[in-house]
Scaffold this motif. Structure first.
Motif, PDB file in Angstrom:
ATOM      1  N   ILE A 136      38.615  -2.430   1.336  1.00  0.00           N
ATOM      2  CA  ILE A 136      39.010  -2.319   2.739  1.00  0.00           C
ATOM      3  C   ILE A 136      40.416  -1.734   2.804  1.00  0.00           C
ATOM      4  O   ILE A 136      41.395  -2.362   2.402  1.00  0.00           O
ATOM      5  CB  ILE A 136      38.951  -3.678   3.446  1.00  0.00           C
ATOM      6  CG1 ILE A 136      37.533  -4.261   3.355  1.00  0.00           C
ATOM      7  CG2 ILE A 136      39.373  -3.525   4.911  1.00  0.00           C
ATOM      8  CD1 ILE A 136      36.444  -3.392   3.966  1.00  0.00           C
ATOM      9  N   VAL A 181      37.421   1.967   2.851  1.00  0.00           N
ATOM     10  CA  VAL A 181      36.915   1.966   4.223  1.00  0.00           C
ATOM     11  C   VAL A 181      38.002   1.520   5.192  1.00  0.00           C
ATOM     12  O   VAL A 181      38.570   0.428   5.048  1.00  0.00           O
ATOM     13  CB  VAL A 181      35.693   1.038   4.362  1.00  0.00           C
ATOM     14  CG1 VAL A 181      35.200   1.026   5.809  1.00  0.00           C
ATOM     15  CG2 VAL A 181      34.574   1.479   3.431  1.00  0.00           C
ATOM     16  N   PRO A 183      38.551  -0.065   8.528  1.00  0.00           N
ATOM     17  CA  PRO A 183      37.672  -0.890   9.353  1.00  0.00           C
ATOM     18  C   PRO A 183      37.915  -0.761  10.848  1.00  0.00           C
ATOM     19  O   PRO A 183      37.245  -1.440  11.639  1.00  0.00           O
ATOM     20  CB  PRO A 183      38.000  -2.308   8.878  1.00  0.00           C
ATOM     21  CG  PRO A 183      39.455  -2.241   8.514  1.00  0.00           C
ATOM     22  CD  PRO A 183      39.660  -0.846   7.945  1.00  0.00           C
ATOM     23  N   SER A 202      32.755  -3.741  13.175  1.00  0.00           N
ATOM     24  CA  SER A 202      33.228  -3.174  11.919  1.00  0.00           C
ATOM     25  C   SER A 202      32.416  -3.720  10.749  1.00  0.00           C
ATOM     26  O   SER A 202      32.010  -2.978   9.849  1.00  0.00           O
ATOM     27  CB  SER A 202      34.714  -3.481  11.729  1.00  0.00           C
ATOM     28  OG  SER A 202      35.202  -2.899  10.537  1.00  0.00           O
ATOM     29  N   ILE A 206      30.177  -1.704   7.914  1.00  0.00           N
ATOM     30  CA  ILE A 206      30.483  -1.775   6.482  1.00  0.00           C
ATOM     31  C   ILE A 206      29.262  -2.236   5.688  1.00  0.00           C
ATOM     32  O   ILE A 206      28.962  -1.687   4.617  1.00  0.00           O
ATOM     33  CB  ILE A 206      31.698  -2.690   6.247  1.00  0.00           C
ATOM     34  CG1 ILE A 206      32.961  -2.032   6.819  1.00  0.00           C
ATOM     35  CG2 ILE A 206      31.879  -2.989   4.758  1.00  0.00           C
ATOM     36  CD1 ILE A 206      34.143  -2.970   6.950  1.00  0.00           C
ATOM     37  N   TYR A 225      34.504   2.802   9.216  1.00  0.00           N
ATOM     38  CA  TYR A 225      33.383   1.877   9.105  1.00  0.00           C
ATOM     39  C   TYR A 225      32.050   2.454   9.597  1.00  0.00           C
ATOM     40  O   TYR A 225      30.991   1.858   9.379  1.00  0.00           O
ATOM     41  CB  TYR A 225      33.690   0.563   9.828  1.00  0.00           C
ATOM     42  CG  TYR A 225      33.797   0.644  11.325  1.00  0.00           C
ATOM     43  CD1 TYR A 225      32.705   0.392  12.146  1.00  0.00           C
ATOM     44  CD2 TYR A 225      35.014   0.960  11.945  1.00  0.00           C
ATOM     45  CE1 TYR A 225      32.811   0.452  13.537  1.00  0.00           C
ATOM     46  CE2 TYR A 225      35.127   1.025  13.327  1.00  0.00           C
ATOM     47  CZ  TYR A 225      34.029   0.774  14.110  1.00  0.00           C
ATOM     48  OH  TYR A 225      34.130   0.838  15.466  1.00  0.00           O
TER      49      TYR A 225
END
Length: 232
Positions: A136, A181, A183, A202, A206, A225
């Motif tokens: 993340i 990623v 988010p 989000s 994911i 995301y």
């Protein structure tokens, strides 16, 4: 699929756990202090039973990470995905002239070295089909869109993007999907009340990235995301 999630006690972490469980996955929810009240996770445990394992996981404690990995291996547990979610945001809006380098060291320890420790010890358990490592990250880590502020957080996320790129090169022949990623700016304790993105939305995106394994269009493994490429 079994999914390991760090920082799973609140915010995006607990939403990731809830969404994964909703879709039928097993979840190992890593939290620093599992003996303390974890209301949201307790509710998920009541709803999903043994599909959820709450485990002590402090990403700054390599010995503890190694012990958890060894314990899960001893139980015959395997993983299909690792989500490195645990992170901190310090020194917000602090000019570089006033920056306390202790904040820099602490942030790098959690936001960068934490995911590196987790991958180091849990990679041998990542043996299920269609495997993924999700780090993340944040749009704050984009060099293209660099801004003067949030130095510890932004720099740690830039470095995390590099780690993701290195892991991708290292693991692509094994078929492991690796992504950094963003988010979204989320309505969480970290994001604040003005943030427009619902963390559950989000989380849904994911988990879909893990399930669908849609590769980024560009060279870099940095997406939002929804799977849209982000600028490095």
């Amino acid at each position: 699929m079994n999914i390991l999630i760090t920082g799973a006690g609140r915010g995006l972490g607990v939403e990731l756990a809830a969404e994964a469980l909703k879709r039928g996955h097993g979840v190992i929810a890593g939290v620093r202090y599992p003996d303390q009240e974890q209301t949201a996770l307790s509710q998920l445990a009541a709803a999903y039973g043994t599909k959820l394992t709450v485990a002590a996981l402090d990403v700054t404690n390599e010995e503890g990470i190694a012990e958890l990995a060894a314990s899960l291996k001893g139980q015959g547990r395997t993983l299909g995905a690792i989500i490195n979610n645990a992170a901190i945001l310090t020194a917000r809006n602090t000019p570089v002239e006033e920056l306390d380098l202790k904040d820099m060291l602490t942030t790098m320890d959690i936001n960068l070295y934490g995911p590196m420790r987790v991958v180091k010890h849990f990679l041998p358990l990542l043996t299920e089909p269609d495997r993924s490592i999700i780090n993340i990250s944040s749009e704050a880590g984009s060099i293209t869109n660099a801004y003067p502020g949030d130095y510890p957080y932004a720099i740690s996320k830039t470095a995390l993007n590099m780690f993701s790129q290195q892991l991708h090169v290292y693991l692509q022949e094994r078929g492991v999907q690796v992504l950094s990623v963003h988010p979204g700016w989320m309505h969480t304790d970290m994001g604040g009340e003005e943030a427009p993105t619902n963390p559950r939305s989000s989380a849904e995106g994911i988990i879909s990235l893990i399930e669908q394994r849609r590769a980024p269009e560009g060279h870099f493994r940095f997406v939002d995301y929804t799977g849209k490429d982000m600028k490095i």
